[in-house]
Scaffold this active site. Structure first.
Site, mmCIF file in Angstrom:
data_model
loop_
_atom_site.group_PDB
_atom_site.id
_atom_site.type_symbol
_atom_site.label_atom_id
_atom_site.label_comp_id
_atom_site.label_asym_id
_atom_site.label_seq_id
_atom_site.Cartn_x
_atom_site.Cartn_y
_atom_site.Cartn_z
ATOM 1 C CB VAL A 78 133.537 -39.795 80.901
ATOM 2 C CG1 VAL A 78 134.194 -40.995 81.363
ATOM 3 C CG2 VAL A 78 134.728 -38.691 80.859
ATOM 4 C CB SER A 118 138.300 -41.383 76.516
ATOM 5 O OG SER A 118 138.684 -41.478 77.877
ATOM 6 C CE1 TYR A 124 144.158 -38.478 77.856
ATOM 7 C CE2 TYR A 124 143.848 -38.096 80.046
ATOM 8 C CZ TYR A 124 143.420 -38.439 79.002
ATOM 9 O OH TYR A 124 142.332 -39.663 79.147
ATOM 10 C CE LYS A 163 141.976 -42.058 77.075
ATOM 11 N NZ LYS A 163 141.393 -42.986 78.186
ATOM 12 C CE1 TYR A 194 137.773 -45.708 78.395
ATOM 13 C CE2 TYR A 194 135.037 -45.563 78.333
ATOM 14 C CZ TYR A 194 136.440 -44.961 78.363
ATOM 15 O OH TYR A 194 136.495 -43.408 78.412
#
Lengths: 601, 601
Positions: B259, B64, B189, B67, B241
């Site tokens: 992660v 992530s 992605y 992103k 998050y």
């Protein structure tokens, strides 16, 4: 008097005044009855100046803008941990008046929603309800710098209609977030929301947060700096109801709004902004308030992620003591040694604010030289502020250098750096003294055996070189030897001509003391040099102080003695003048040589 | 070579290494199979130095943390508005893999949740899937400064098991957020998440964001500064998050985790931080990663709401030109006028970075004098950086002053300030020239009629005062008049002794040019002053350049002429030496007077 900031403020006000979108809050009659199109924008600086525009004296109720201030007081009263056990700091993504807690933590999600704000109110210390409210009111007043009072009509309406907040109070009680009567906390919350403020007040409240918790006008400390940091953090993520993300992206300032039409925004360390205009958008934020903050942030480059420049070193200049020697007169042998080994002494001029990143780059560069040089001078005269971590890093650097046999001195005339572990003698007030000290280290290490004793005989004194031995004998009868101890003042600025002083041994300094009482060393004179010529030749008073830096022997030709000699033996006068003229120009040469780099620094 | 920062990093690593809480991600076998207790912490500076600890070369997938970088490329490719029409920037308060859109906007809440990230991927420009991925991979590689490659095994697993993300893709397609085949965006992605990086790579990616979008090692611009600001804003509110609020309160740095066990954090303008340790907490953030960032932020004072100091003025010093006059020799009448009216010329020394707040305080103070003084000097030599708004404010200030009849000059030796509207002649490279310029304004306004023509006759030249008329006649036969035009070099540094120069009219400057090619004016000599004594008396070369500042008449006694005179008429030599000695000390007096304040500045 108007200045360019007033013009910028006026531009923003002119653009936003056109915007008549939004509606008044109408849940109580007092809010629905205000003039909808009043508009004011104020900016307060951290030195307490306030730029005003529009109607900065119109009063309105603080409403939800009270929340960060009450949260701050709760943090002061109970401590970070105790408050964190009751209120989280997560953005909720839900309306501000939601009757719910976080399902996992069973706590209010943050202090900016009503559930969190009522919890903050319940944590205010005080014997009874009256004392608790009085403490809150006084606290808000301290932020604003004037006595604020509650609007009774608004309070009465809030109290009459606030069933939703009472429901939240009882929910908090049922989860044991509040352990007393929840109506007391809710009532205190209604009262805090009903305090009347002006846009000017709000700007000063914001500026107090910007100024690390100290009111910039009254200089009263209202909140501790670490708690200000916490309050501003929570305002950043949760301040603008559920539009926090957009606000951070577009405006980039910690902020809080209230349904009274106020918006408060803070640029930490710099300014506080307040806007008041009563029409609200669907989030409950003042329409013009949001727009004005957006415009100001763009025009004034206030976004907290805005970086003006790419990285730069905190080292402003670096050079060797061979390049910029001290003004101390050195023997030929010493001069040769310093020319050859002067690269082993380095001067680093630091500048700006030394926070972590700036200190890091400086420490890294200096540290890399530790096995290559004998001594470094760290010149902090142009450093504005040293953070705690930078102070530790500089102290560690010096320790590290000394374990490698590299000496270090800090130039810190204001003594503001308070570097830990600094003994006397390794912090200097000026670069000149530090440079001399480093020169001595280098001479001791590389020129030990060859240094001449610092004395000359009368016959060897350069000023007397043009004299024949006959002339010298004639002169000698008019001379008088004097001895001084370290620290003695030999002549003072303003003293009348006292003759021509020839230094035979030891060292003296000429100094000037400025209006602030700071003493500046002009030059150091050692054996073979002279002073007192100007006053004697021009019959004027001394312009500088002359002090003994060590035990000193001088021989003095008094003004009378000079006149007498000149009358009897014009050839002696001629020879002396020649010696003095050459000596004067030699001293000027030194002054010019040091003046150049000094001016350039 | 270790330095104190390595020690601080080691301390943090030692504390966090004890912590074995958390569990590996296990939704694909590749993530569940890594060594759970590897740990690395890297800090990259904005000049490209990387502090490493632990296992900085272990590869792991970016997951992530990709992103924000993909979001940045989408912003570059499509523009802010087009991307904003597809993806909001609000914190969601929901898990990252929620299959839902904001119920009101019907858009993904932000680019850091999967729905937003898949939308970002769908916005990457390119002819086909291969080109789009290659553009992403190249972009990530540019951030890291080395070629990154995709981990095929992780990609294959992600693609095989990623039904939830495919569901999100189809949901996005059904709301027309994605208008092509959603599986293409989801596949891109998966690929971006499977790119292998090291902790060192991640630190440099963070440092590229900290450095305004330019990789500090390769100096390649990867993202425009205004887009960096946007990406960092979104990371601030949505990066960690659903623990974003706590992260902002406790760490106070824009950040993103993945992660794979990586955490990236940015201190804008200063440093990039990366941590890798695979055990995750319940939010999906690396346990040690969060802890290490928290420790570092505290130890290194990195929190973005941390303010080191209360307000200070950006004006470092203020004084009048009567207090610190130029070195130019003035007539008695001029000196008297400058002593009386010098308070009408003010010098303001600014320092630090001039952003809005700093410029505001300076502009306000200077502006208040506009009706009270004739001219101000704004000395920017110690200013490090001028923001756009500060530049406008300074330009407006100068315009405002000039409409009130107050002249202003800026001292800006590096010309870095690029103040708009600056004509030639109002920006000076040094304070000396600026001060002379202001003195001329004051003299013109207040001493107009009384100024003496700048010339002396030979008989009136002070150096010749000790000579009788007979002696003067003898001297005159050896003198030779010379004329120079403005800009002519009269003598150069290194020239052999060329005689004694008496200035009869006009002005000359003595200057030194340093290694950098910068010329420093030592002093200005006008009618009645002299130069060339040192070289003549000591038979040494000239130490300075002497240039004509205007049309100049000098009369010269050559070295030979001096020797001839001295041999024939010792009394003339005596009188000349006396004149020279007095003149030399008078010049020294000026040097000392200016040296004092210069050293104090």
């Amino acid at each position: 008097m108007r200045n360019v900031v007033d013009d910028i403020v006026a531009e923003v006000v002119a653009v936003c005044r056109e915007n008549r979108a939004g509606a008044l809050a109408d849940y109580i009659p007092e809010l629905a009855a205000v003039a909808p199109d009043t508009f004011s924008l104020c900016i307060a600086t951290t030195d307490g100046y306030v730029y005003e525009s529009g109607d900065p004296a119109i009063e309105f109720t603080i409403q939800s803008i009270s929340k960060p201030f009450t949260y701050g007081l709760a943090l002061s009263d109970r401590g970070l941990a105790a408050v964190a056990a009751k209120i989280d700091v997560e953005p909720s993504g839900e309306p501000f008046n939601e009757i719910s807690l976080d399902p996992i933590t069973e706590r209010p999600r943050n202090p900016m929603i009503n559930a969190g704000a009522i919890t903050s109110a319940s944590l205010i210390a005080g014997e009874d309800a009256a004392e608790r409210f009085e403490r809150l009111r006084t606290c808000f007043s301290d932020y604003a710098g004037r006595e604020l009072v509650m609007n009774d009509a608004v309070y009465a309406s809030e109290a009459r209609t606030g069933h939703r907040n009472r429901a939240i109070g009882h929910m908090l009680r049922s989860f044991d977030i509040i352990t007393d009567n929840p109506d007391d906390a809710v009532d205190l919350y209604f009262r805090q929301c009903s305090i009347d403020i002006t846009c000017r007040d709000l700007a000063l409240m914001a500026a107090t947060l910007a100024n690390n918790g100290t009111n910039p006008v009254t200089q009263q400390r209202v909140l501790a700096p670490d708690l200000v940091e916490r309050v501003l953090s929570v305002m950043t993520t949760c301040g603008m109801y559920d539009a926090a993300g957009d606000w951070v992206a577009e405006v980039g300032l910690p902020a809080k709004s209230g349904v009274g039409g106020g918006v408060l925004a803070v640029l930490p360390g710099q300014i506080g902004i307040a806007v008041h205009s009563p029409r609200l958008d669907s989030h409950g934020n003042s329409v013009r308030g949001v727009q004005a903050c957006r415009e100001l942030s763009k025009k004034l480059e206030l976004h907290f992620m805005h970086v003006t420049r790419a990285a730069r070193s905190s080292i402003r200049a670096r050079y060797t003591i061979a390049e910029v020697p001290s003004r101390k007169r050195r023997t030929q042998t010493e001069q040769a040694a310093l020319a050859k080994f002067g690269y082993l002494g380095r001067i680093f001029e630091l500048h700006g604010d030394l926070l972590f990143a700036g200190a890091e780059s400086a420490v890294r560069e200096i540290s890399e030289l530790r096995d290559e040089v004998d001594a470094v001078i760290i010149d902090l005269r142009r450093v504005d502020e040293v953070g705690g971590v930078a102070r530790r890093m500089l102290a560690d650097l010096r320790h590290d250098l000394s374990t490698r046999g590299c000496e270090s001195v800090v130039v810190d005339p204001d003594g503001q750096m308070r570097l830990p572990g600094d003994g006397k003698g390794v912090v200097f007030a000026d670069v000149e003294s530090a440079t001399e000290w480093v020169e001595e280290i280098i001479l001791a290490r590389h020129c030990g055996g060859d240094r001449q004793p610092p004395s000359v005989t009368l016959a060897d004194h350069p000023l007397l070189a043009p004299l024949t031995s006959n002339q010298l004998e004639r002169l000698q009868s008019e001379l008088k030897d004097l001895e001084f101890l370290r620290g003695d003042v030999i002549v003072r600025r303003g003293d009348p001509p006292a003759g021509l002083f020839l230094v035979l041994s030891g060292e003296v300094s000429t100094t000037l003391t400025d209006k602030d009482g700071t003493t500046h060393r002009i030059t150091t004179l050692s054996a073979g040099m002279s002073f007192g010529e100007i006053p004697m030749l021009t019959d004027t008073d001394f312009l500088v102080d002359v002090r003994a830096d060590s035990r000193v022997t001088v021989t003095v030709l008094s003004a009378d003695g000079f006149r007498k000699l000149a009358a009897e033996y014009p050839d002696v006068k001629l020879a002396l003048l020649e010696g003095m003229a050459i000596g004067a120009y030699a001293q000027m040469e030194i002054a010019i040589r040091t003046l150049g780099p000094t001016a350039a620094r």
